[in-house]
Design a protein around this motif. Structure first.
Motif, short mmCIF file in Angstrom:
data_model
loop_
_atom_site.label_atom_id
_atom_site.label_comp_id
_atom_site.label_asym_id
_atom_site.label_seq_id
_atom_site.Cartn_x
_atom_site.Cartn_y
_atom_site.Cartn_z
N ILE A 70 22.77 27.00 -11.02
CA ILE A 70 21.88 25.87 -11.25
C ILE A 70 21.55 25.18 -9.93
O ILE A 70 20.39 24.86 -9.64
CB ILE A 70 22.50 24.88 -12.27
CG1 ILE A 70 22.55 25.52 -13.65
CG2 ILE A 70 21.72 23.57 -12.30
CD1 ILE A 70 23.33 24.72 -14.67
N ASN A 71 22.56 24.95 -9.11
CA ASN A 71 22.34 24.31 -7.81
C ASN A 71 21.44 25.16 -6.91
O ASN A 71 20.57 24.63 -6.20
CB ASN A 71 23.66 24.02 -7.11
CG ASN A 71 24.33 22.78 -7.67
OD1 ASN A 71 23.66 21.81 -8.00
ND2 ASN A 71 25.64 22.82 -7.77
N LEU A 72 21.64 26.47 -6.91
CA LEU A 72 20.78 27.35 -6.11
C LEU A 72 19.33 27.31 -6.60
O LEU A 72 18.40 27.30 -5.79
CB LEU A 72 21.32 28.78 -6.12
CG LEU A 72 22.59 29.03 -5.30
CD1 LEU A 72 23.13 30.43 -5.56
CD2 LEU A 72 22.32 28.81 -3.83
N ALA A 73 19.14 27.29 -7.93
CA ALA A 73 17.79 27.23 -8.48
C ALA A 73 17.11 25.91 -8.11
O ALA A 73 15.93 25.89 -7.73
CB ALA A 73 17.83 27.40 -9.99
N ILE A 74 17.84 24.81 -8.21
CA ILE A 74 17.27 23.51 -7.85
C ILE A 74 16.92 23.48 -6.37
O ILE A 74 15.86 23.00 -5.98
CB ILE A 74 18.25 22.37 -8.21
CG1 ILE A 74 18.37 22.24 -9.72
CG2 ILE A 74 17.82 21.06 -7.59
CD1 ILE A 74 19.45 21.29 -10.18
N ASN A 75 17.80 24.01 -5.54
CA ASN A 75 17.57 24.05 -4.10
C ASN A 75 16.33 24.87 -3.76
O ASN A 75 15.51 24.48 -2.94
CB ASN A 75 18.81 24.61 -3.40
CG ASN A 75 18.73 24.44 -1.89
OD1 ASN A 75 18.01 23.60 -1.40
ND2 ASN A 75 19.50 25.24 -1.18
N LYS A 76 16.17 26.01 -4.44
CA LYS A 76 15.01 26.87 -4.17
C LYS A 76 13.71 26.23 -4.66
O LYS A 76 12.70 26.25 -3.97
CB LYS A 76 15.20 28.24 -4.82
CG LYS A 76 14.05 29.18 -4.56
CD LYS A 76 14.46 30.60 -4.84
CE LYS A 76 13.32 31.54 -4.64
NZ LYS A 76 13.13 31.95 -3.28
N LEU A 77 13.74 25.63 -5.86
CA LEU A 77 12.53 25.04 -6.43
C LEU A 77 12.06 23.80 -5.67
O LEU A 77 10.87 23.54 -5.56
CB LEU A 77 12.75 24.68 -7.89
CG LEU A 77 12.84 25.86 -8.87
CD1 LEU A 77 13.25 25.37 -10.24
CD2 LEU A 77 11.51 26.59 -8.94
N ALA A 84 21.75 18.56 -7.62
CA ALA A 84 22.36 18.10 -8.85
C ALA A 84 23.68 17.43 -8.51
O ALA A 84 24.54 18.02 -7.86
CB ALA A 84 22.59 19.27 -9.80
N GLU A 85 23.83 16.18 -8.91
CA GLU A 85 25.06 15.48 -8.63
C GLU A 85 26.11 15.73 -9.69
O GLU A 85 27.30 15.73 -9.42
CB GLU A 85 24.79 13.97 -8.51
CG GLU A 85 23.94 13.62 -7.32
CD GLU A 85 23.69 12.13 -7.21
OE1 GLU A 85 24.24 11.36 -8.02
OE2 GLU A 85 22.94 11.75 -6.31
N LYS A 86 25.67 15.93 -10.94
CA LYS A 86 26.62 16.11 -12.03
C LYS A 86 26.00 17.07 -13.05
O LYS A 86 24.87 16.89 -13.46
CB LYS A 86 26.91 14.76 -12.69
CG LYS A 86 27.96 14.79 -13.72
CD LYS A 86 28.26 13.38 -14.21
CE LYS A 86 29.35 13.37 -15.22
NZ LYS A 86 29.61 12.03 -15.74
#
Length: 90
Positions: A70-77, A84-86
């Motif tokens: 999820i963090n990688l997807a958010i970082n890429k998008l 994501a903090e939580k």
């Protein structure tokens, strides 16, 4: 056919009366709707929800691999502008 001024003014008058009638009916509907909403909110308030037993239990932790994905997807998008903090399972 000839143009008759009396018919023209009569048609404009009828159109004005029709538009005024529609406007008055719409205002009446709005007024009665607001009155109904006020009545319902005053005399029949919404019941407050009781907390369920399931809501009191803590949520299970998210798998670390899923959190990393999820963090990688958010970082890429977002090109690194957001994170994501939580992350919680619902």
């Amino acid at each position: 056919m000839s143009f008759n001024v009396d018919n023209f003014w009569e048609s404009l008058t009828l159109m004005g009366v029709g538009i005024a009638t529609v406007f008055a009916v719409l205002l009446l509907i709005i007024f009665l709707g607001n009155l109904l909403v006020s009545f319902i909110n005053k005399y029949m308030p919404e019941e407050e929800a009781k907390p369920s037993a399931q809501a009191a239990q803590p949520t299970a932790a998210v798998d670390p691999n899923v959190a990393m994905a999820i963090n990688l997807a958010i970082n890429k998008l977002t090109a690194g502008k957001s994170k994501a903090e939580k992350i919680e399972r619902i």
